[in-house]
Design an enzyme around this catalytic site. Structure first.
Site, PDB file in Angstrom:
ATOM      1  N   ASN A 189      -2.263   7.638   6.057  1.00  0.00           N
ATOM      2  CA  ASN A 189      -1.077   8.455   5.741  1.00  0.00           C
ATOM      3  C   ASN A 189      -1.382   9.423   4.604  1.00  0.00           C
ATOM      4  O   ASN A 189      -0.927  10.573   4.634  1.00  0.00           O
ATOM      5  CB  ASN A 189       0.114   7.555   5.381  1.00  0.00           C
ATOM      6  CG  ASN A 189       0.837   7.070   6.625  1.00  0.00           C
ATOM      7  OD1 ASN A 189       1.459   7.868   7.327  1.00  0.00           O
ATOM      8  ND2 ASN A 189       0.718   5.791   6.919  1.00  0.00           N
TER       9      ASN A 189
ATOM     10  N   ARG B  51       3.500  -8.072 -13.756  1.00  0.00           N
ATOM     11  CA  ARG B  51       3.884  -6.841 -13.037  1.00  0.00           C
ATOM     12  C   ARG B  51       4.327  -5.748 -13.997  1.00  0.00           C
ATOM     13  O   ARG B  51       4.037  -4.564 -13.785  1.00  0.00           O
ATOM     14  CB  ARG B  51       5.046  -7.136 -12.077  1.00  0.00           C
ATOM     15  CG  ARG B  51       4.617  -7.802 -10.825  1.00  0.00           C
ATOM     16  CD  ARG B  51       5.775  -7.940  -9.849  1.00  0.00           C
ATOM     17  NE  ARG B  51       5.416  -8.886  -8.828  1.00  0.00           N
ATOM     18  CZ  ARG B  51       4.640  -8.610  -7.784  1.00  0.00           C
ATOM     19  NH1 ARG B  51       4.176  -7.394  -7.607  1.00  0.00           N
ATOM     20  NH2 ARG B  51       4.331  -9.544  -6.915  1.00  0.00           N
TER      21      ARG B  51
ATOM     22  N   MET C 294       0.737  -1.653  -1.359  1.00  0.00           N
ATOM     23  CA  MET C 294       1.241  -2.975  -0.990  1.00  0.00           C
ATOM     24  C   MET C 294       1.558  -3.851  -2.207  1.00  0.00           C
ATOM     25  O   MET C 294       1.329  -5.057  -2.196  1.00  0.00           O
ATOM     26  CB  MET C 294       0.240  -3.673  -0.061  1.00  0.00           C
ATOM     27  CG  MET C 294      -0.088  -2.865   1.194  1.00  0.00           C
ATOM     28  SD  MET C 294       1.362  -2.252   2.082  1.00  0.00           S
ATOM     29  CE  MET C 294       1.682  -3.609   3.174  1.00  0.00           C
TER      30      MET C 294
ATOM     31  N   HIS D 115       7.443   3.270   5.773  1.00  0.00           N
ATOM     32  CA  HIS D 115       7.498   1.878   6.219  1.00  0.00           C
ATOM     33  C   HIS D 115       7.432   1.855   7.748  1.00  0.00           C
ATOM     34  O   HIS D 115       8.109   2.656   8.407  1.00  0.00           O
ATOM     35  CB  HIS D 115       8.802   1.223   5.732  1.00  0.00           C
ATOM     36  CG  HIS D 115       8.900  -0.211   6.141  1.00  0.00           C
ATOM     37  ND1 HIS D 115       8.178  -1.213   5.527  1.00  0.00           N
ATOM     38  CD2 HIS D 115       9.619  -0.807   7.127  1.00  0.00           C
ATOM     39  CE1 HIS D 115       8.449  -2.365   6.116  1.00  0.00           C
ATOM     40  NE2 HIS D 115       9.318  -2.148   7.089  1.00  0.00           N
TER      41      HIS D 115
HETATM   42  C1  GAR Z   1       1.158   2.102   7.233  1.00  0.00           C
HETATM   43  O1  GAR Z   1       1.429   1.637   8.520  1.00  0.00           O
HETATM   44  C2  GAR Z   1       2.407   2.060   6.375  1.00  0.00           C
HETATM   45  O2  GAR Z   1       3.580   2.338   7.089  1.00  0.00           O
HETATM   46  C3  GAR Z   1       2.399   0.627   5.918  1.00  0.00           C
HETATM   47  O3  GAR Z   1       1.046   0.338   5.658  1.00  0.00           O
HETATM   48  C4  GAR Z   1       0.228   1.140   6.505  1.00  0.00           C
HETATM   49  C5  GAR Z   1      -0.747   1.878   5.622  1.00  0.00           C
HETATM   50  O4  GAR Z   1      -1.702   2.543   6.404  1.00  0.00           O
HETATM   51  N1  GAR Z   1       3.208   0.453   4.756  1.00  0.00           N
HETATM   52  C6  GAR Z   1       3.945  -0.634   4.544  1.00  0.00           C
HETATM   53  O5  GAR Z   1       3.975  -1.575   5.294  1.00  0.00           O
HETATM   54  C7  GAR Z   1       4.769  -0.600   3.267  1.00  0.00           C
HETATM   55  N2  GAR Z   1       5.882  -1.495   3.368  1.00  0.00           N
HETATM   56  P1  GAR Z   1      -2.586   3.689   5.768  1.00  0.00           P
HETATM   57  O6  GAR Z   1      -3.206   3.099   4.519  1.00  0.00           O
HETATM   58  O7  GAR Z   1      -3.599   4.011   6.823  1.00  0.00           O
HETATM   59  O8  GAR Z   1      -1.684   4.837   5.436  1.00  0.00           O
END
Ligand code: GAR
Length: 286
Positions: free
Chosen positions: A16, A67, A92, A111
């Site tokens: 992303n 945190r 994450m 998300h």
């Molecule tokens: C993506 O699918 C994003 O929507 C998800 O992690 C992946 C990251 O992929 N995000 C979550 O689940 C957040 N709650 P990427 O590192 O290839 O962008």
């Protein structure tokens, strides 16, 4: 027009992030990514940022006592970068309430579900197990409760009968790579407004996309006759036949039902008035 300064937070692959980098580089998005931070030193997304000449920083959460201390370090780095907006792109880590409030309305997330359906993890397996016809992704402003906040863009894909969580994830990821650049473009162009925890977007959605939160139609409270707001429905919630569009149609039905019952009341009162008038006339004539 000055470009919007953006910082991205990642934890892994960074596909992303790549979509955002590409949109900024080809001029589609009037924004500039000024910093990429990863909490994971091994995140592949860091190499993508370096390749594009974007400054990177690793802030490893394991080096902090809690945190709050980790988030304070993030905050310091983000403020030093001059970023006006944070894009969480596969980041994450849960963020503290203080951090989320500091960046309120200046932090968005992607998300992999049609929120408010399936916040949290394993979204694709849950969409399949629930028999949903549609899955998708949501770009939303970040609030403290996990995966909540005003919605900027949603994109949906059909769930196929033979889908596994993996095949569905890869089809959703394809639309994520369109939805996130679209959301960032709309924000950078100043087309997104938040009012009362709902986002409205001044643009036409492409096919298969929805922009902003659904409007909340007022409905009559049966007991008091007062007007009330409805909770925000999920585009994927309920039985497997429901979609975002169909949910909006249901809202219209509610409105039509309320109008219809008002009409019946008016007609009944009018009939009574006419009957009384006729009765009085009859008495007078006799
Ligand atoms: C993506 O699918 C994003 O929507 C998800 O992690 C992946 C990251 O992929 N995000 C979550 O689940 C957040 N709650 P990427 O590192 O290839 O962008």
């Amino acid at each position: 027009m000055a470009k919007l300064k953006v910082a991205a937070l990642i934890s892994g692959r960074g596909s992303n992030l790549q979509a955002l980098i590409d949109g900024c580089a080809d001029g589609t998005i009037p924004a500039e990514i000024v910093l990429v931070i990863s909490n994971n030193p091994d995140a592949a997304g860091l190499a993508r940022a370096r390749q594009a000449g974007i400054p990177t920083q690793v802030i490893d959460h394991r080096r902090f006592r809690d945190r709050a201390a980790f988030d304070a370090a993030l905050d310091t780095a983000l403020k030093a970068s001059g970023a006006a907006l944070i894009c969480l792109a596969g980041f994450m880590r849960l963020l503290t309430r203080d951090f989320v409030e500091t960046w309120r309305d200046r932090m968005i997330n992607i998300h992999p579900s049609l929120l408010p359906a399936f916040p949290g993890l394993d979204t694709h397996a849950r969409a399949i197990a629930g028999g949903h016809r549609f899955a998708g992704c949501t770009v939303h402003f970040v609030r403290f409760e996990t995966d909540t906040g005003p919605i900027v863009v949603q994109a949906r894909v059909p769930v196929r009968p033979d889908d596994t969580p993996e095949t569905l994830a890869s089809r959703v990821l394809e639309v994520e790579h369109k939805a996130y650049p679209l959301a960032l473009r709309l924000l950078a162009e100043g087309r997104v407004r938040i009012e009362g925890e709902r986002a409205t977007v001044d643009a036409e959605p492409p096919d298969g996309f929805r922009l902003g939160d659904l409007p909340v139609p007022p409905v009559a409270d049966r007991r008091s006759g007062a007007l009330q707001s409805r909770p925000h429905p999920s585009p994927a919630e309920g039985n497997s036949n429901e979609t975002g569009t169909e949910t909006m149609v249901n809202h219209d039905d509610t409105h039509h039902r309320a109008t219809y019952s008002g009409f019946i009341k008016l007609a009944t009162i009018s009939s009574i008035v006419v009957a009384i008038a006729l009765g009085l006339m009859a008495l007078f004539l006799l």
